[in-house]
Scaffold this active site. Structure first.
Site, PDB file in Angstrom:
ATOM      1  N   GLU A 146       0.799  -1.226   0.000  1.00  0.00           N
ATOM      2  CA  GLU A 146       0.000   0.000   0.000  1.00  0.00           C
ATOM      3  C   GLU A 146       0.833   1.279   0.000  1.00  0.00           C
ATOM      4  OE1 GLU A 146      -3.977   0.070   1.704  1.00  0.00           O
ATOM      5  OE2 GLU A 146      -3.095   1.245   3.319  1.00  0.00           O
ATOM      6  N   LYS A 172       0.807   4.580   1.074  1.00  0.00           N
ATOM      7  CA  LYS A 172       0.044   5.213   2.160  1.00  0.00           C
ATOM      8  C   LYS A 172       0.930   6.321   2.733  1.00  0.00           C
ATOM      9  CE  LYS A 172      -1.962   3.502   6.523  1.00  0.00           C
ATOM     10  NZ  LYS A 172      -2.159   2.306   7.361  1.00  0.00           N
ATOM     11  N   LYS A 184      -7.963   2.764  -2.523  1.00  0.00           N
ATOM     12  CA  LYS A 184      -8.236   2.670  -1.079  1.00  0.00           C
ATOM     13  C   LYS A 184      -8.803   4.007  -0.631  1.00  0.00           C
ATOM     14  CE  LYS A 184      -7.590  -0.169   2.339  1.00  0.00           C
ATOM     15  NZ  LYS A 184      -6.816   0.379   3.414  1.00  0.00           N
ATOM     16  N   GLU A 214     -14.654  -4.883   2.595  1.00  0.00           N
ATOM     17  CA  GLU A 214     -13.928  -4.995   3.874  1.00  0.00           C
ATOM     18  C   GLU A 214     -14.893  -5.218   5.033  1.00  0.00           C
ATOM     19  OE1 GLU A 214     -10.714  -2.159   4.809  1.00  0.00           O
ATOM     20  OE2 GLU A 214     -11.891  -1.725   6.611  1.00  0.00           O
ATOM     21  N   ASN A 259     -10.398  -6.720   8.066  1.00  0.00           N
ATOM     22  CA  ASN A 259      -9.495  -5.702   8.600  1.00  0.00           C
ATOM     23  C   ASN A 259      -9.210  -5.976  10.074  1.00  0.00           C
ATOM     24  OD1 ASN A 259      -7.920  -3.485   9.056  1.00  0.00           O
ATOM     25  ND2 ASN A 259      -9.324  -2.018   8.108  1.00  0.00           N
ATOM     26  N   GLU A 274      -6.017  -7.827   6.276  1.00  0.00           N
ATOM     27  CA  GLU A 274      -5.635  -6.417   6.171  1.00  0.00           C
ATOM     28  C   GLU A 274      -5.175  -5.869   7.522  1.00  0.00           C
ATOM     29  OE1 GLU A 274      -9.471  -5.315   3.311  1.00  0.00           O
ATOM     30  OE2 GLU A 274      -8.841  -3.947   4.879  1.00  0.00           O
ATOM     31  N   SER A 275      -4.146  -5.055   7.492  1.00  0.00           N
ATOM     32  CA  SER A 275      -3.679  -4.223   8.614  1.00  0.00           C
ATOM     33  C   SER A 275      -2.903  -4.977   9.686  1.00  0.00           C
ATOM     34  CB  SER A 275      -4.848  -3.510   9.321  1.00  0.00           C
ATOM     35  OG  SER A 275      -5.542  -2.675   8.467  1.00  0.00           O
TER      36      SER A 275
HETATM   37  O1  LIG Z   1      -4.176   3.111   9.054  1.00  0.00           O
HETATM   38  C1  LIG Z   1      -4.827   3.864   9.783  1.00  0.00           C
HETATM   39  O2  LIG Z   1      -4.324   4.573  10.683  1.00  0.00           O
HETATM   40  C2  LIG Z   1      -6.319   3.986   9.605  1.00  0.00           C
HETATM   41  C3  LIG Z   1      -7.030   4.859  10.435  1.00  0.00           C
HETATM   42  C4  LIG Z   1      -8.390   5.005  10.261  1.00  0.00           C
HETATM   43  C5  LIG Z   1      -9.063   4.288   9.300  1.00  0.00           C
HETATM   44  C6  LIG Z   1      -8.369   3.404   8.462  1.00  0.00           C
HETATM   45  C7  LIG Z   1      -7.011   3.253   8.627  1.00  0.00           C
HETATM   46  N1  LIG Z   1      -6.293   2.405   7.810  1.00  0.00           N
HETATM   47  C8  LIG Z   1      -6.849   1.814   6.650  1.00  0.00           C
HETATM   48  C9  LIG Z   1      -6.337   0.490   6.334  1.00  0.00           C
HETATM   49  O3  LIG Z   1      -7.152  -0.379   6.154  1.00  0.00           O
HETATM   50  C10 LIG Z   1      -4.869   0.255   6.189  1.00  0.00           C
HETATM   51  O4  LIG Z   1      -4.306   1.320   5.492  1.00  0.00           O
HETATM   52  C11 LIG Z   1      -4.463  -1.041   5.468  1.00  0.00           C
HETATM   53  O5  LIG Z   1      -5.180  -2.132   5.872  1.00  0.00           O
HETATM   54  C12 LIG Z   1      -2.965  -1.296   5.743  1.00  0.00           C
HETATM   55  O6  LIG Z   1      -2.760  -1.392   7.132  1.00  0.00           O
HETATM   56  P1  LIG Z   1      -1.311  -1.298   7.785  1.00  0.00           P
HETATM   57  O7  LIG Z   1      -0.467  -2.346   7.151  1.00  0.00           O
HETATM   58  O8  LIG Z   1      -1.536  -1.560   9.238  1.00  0.00           O
HETATM   59  O9  LIG Z   1      -0.808   0.074   7.501  1.00  0.00           O
END
Ligand SMILES: O=C(O)c1ccccc1NCC(=O)[C@H](O)[C@H](O)COP(=O)(O)O
Length: 266
Positions: free
Chosen positions: A43, A45, A104, A148, A169, A199-200
């Protein structure tokens, strides 16, 4: 979260209906599996409400480095106020790479789909009033909708809406806390024929193995690859490769370390 949603409600959509010829995500995931890469959707980001800083690098350079590191697909944030994204960044990334690109964002209504072409669009079950309507509207335009969810109730709603690609997520969007056990609790209830994405919060090789063991067909990773907290120039290709090559390496005791821990110990 409320200010993100308020911003999304106020953002206008496009006036002309988009028609996309998409690159298939399942085919890209199969290609990654076939050559021994963990299927990672990396991503772009620039920042986020939970990130420690902002990466100002060109999104195209970042995306190309991610593909170099073995990413099967790219996700690009297009939300401007809290994530530093733009639709134009996505348009440029999609022109530059040949893997599928996910938009996204926090898409709430049909007109929000008509802003920029992408291969996939994220549709977040908990925020959309007419989930089935938005999923169909996305497909009518050629997008592959990635729906999601965060719990079993949302999973049921996603399946009823006809979702074929589902992301669980691990981040609870109400409290912004991450728990990988979320994916482990929802995944067993996802039908076999659904493409399932964790995810995340995936930051170490051990996390990769854990999500794959729980049934993830692919992993969506932002922060661990962007490494917002690191001071120096970040090696995004190396960060990506460290995760995409996990299944080619034997498991070790230090695998729980995140990218940042490792560079501090280097
Ligand atoms: O990433 C955040 O801080 C966030 C805050 C509020 C709403 C959504 C958020 N993230 C969106 C996502 O789903 C992530 O960008 C994506 O899954 C990647 O996650 P990561 O690897 O933990 O950065």
């Amino acid at each position: 979260m409320e200010s993100i949603l308020e911003g999304a409600r106020e953002r206008p959509g496009g006036d002309e209906r988009i028609d996309v010829d998409p690159r298939s995500l399942p085919a890209a995931l199969e290609r990654a599996e076939a050559d021994g890469r963990v299927p990672v959707i990396a991503e772009v980001k620039p920042t986020s409400p939970t990130a420690e800083g902002t990466r100002e690098a060109d999104p195209v350079d970042l995306a190309e480095a991610m593909v170099d590191g073995g990413a099967a697909a790219i996700s690009v944030l297009t939300e401007p106020s809290h994530f530093g994204g733009t639709p134009d960044a996505l348009r440029r990334v999609r022109e530059a790479v040949d893997v599928p690109v996910l938009r996204k964002d926090f898409l709430l209504r049909e007109a929000h789909l008509d802003v920029v072409e992408a291969d996939l669009v994220l549709v977040i079950a908990r925020f959309v009033d007419d989930l089935e309507g938005l999923v169909s509207a996305a497909r009518e335009r050629g997008f592959q909708p990635l729906v999601e969810v965060h719990d079993r109730g949302e999973l049921e709603a996603a399946l009823e809406a006809g979702a074929e690609i589902i992301g669980v997520n691990n981040r609870d969007l109400a409290r912004l806390e991450v728990d990988l056990a979320t994916f482990e609790s929802v995944a067993p209830h996802v039908p076999e024929d659904v493409t399932l994405i964790a995810e995340s919060g995936i930051s170490s090789p051990a996390d990769v193995r854990r999500m794959r063991a729980a049934g993830a067909d692919a992993l969506l990773v932002g922060s661990a690859i962007m490494d917002h907290g690191a001071d120096d120039e970040v090696d995004v290709a190396a960060n990506t490769r460290r995760l995409t090559t996990v299944e080619r390496r034997p498991e070790t005791e230090t695998e729980t370390q995140t990218t940042h821990d490792e560079s501090e110990n280097a």
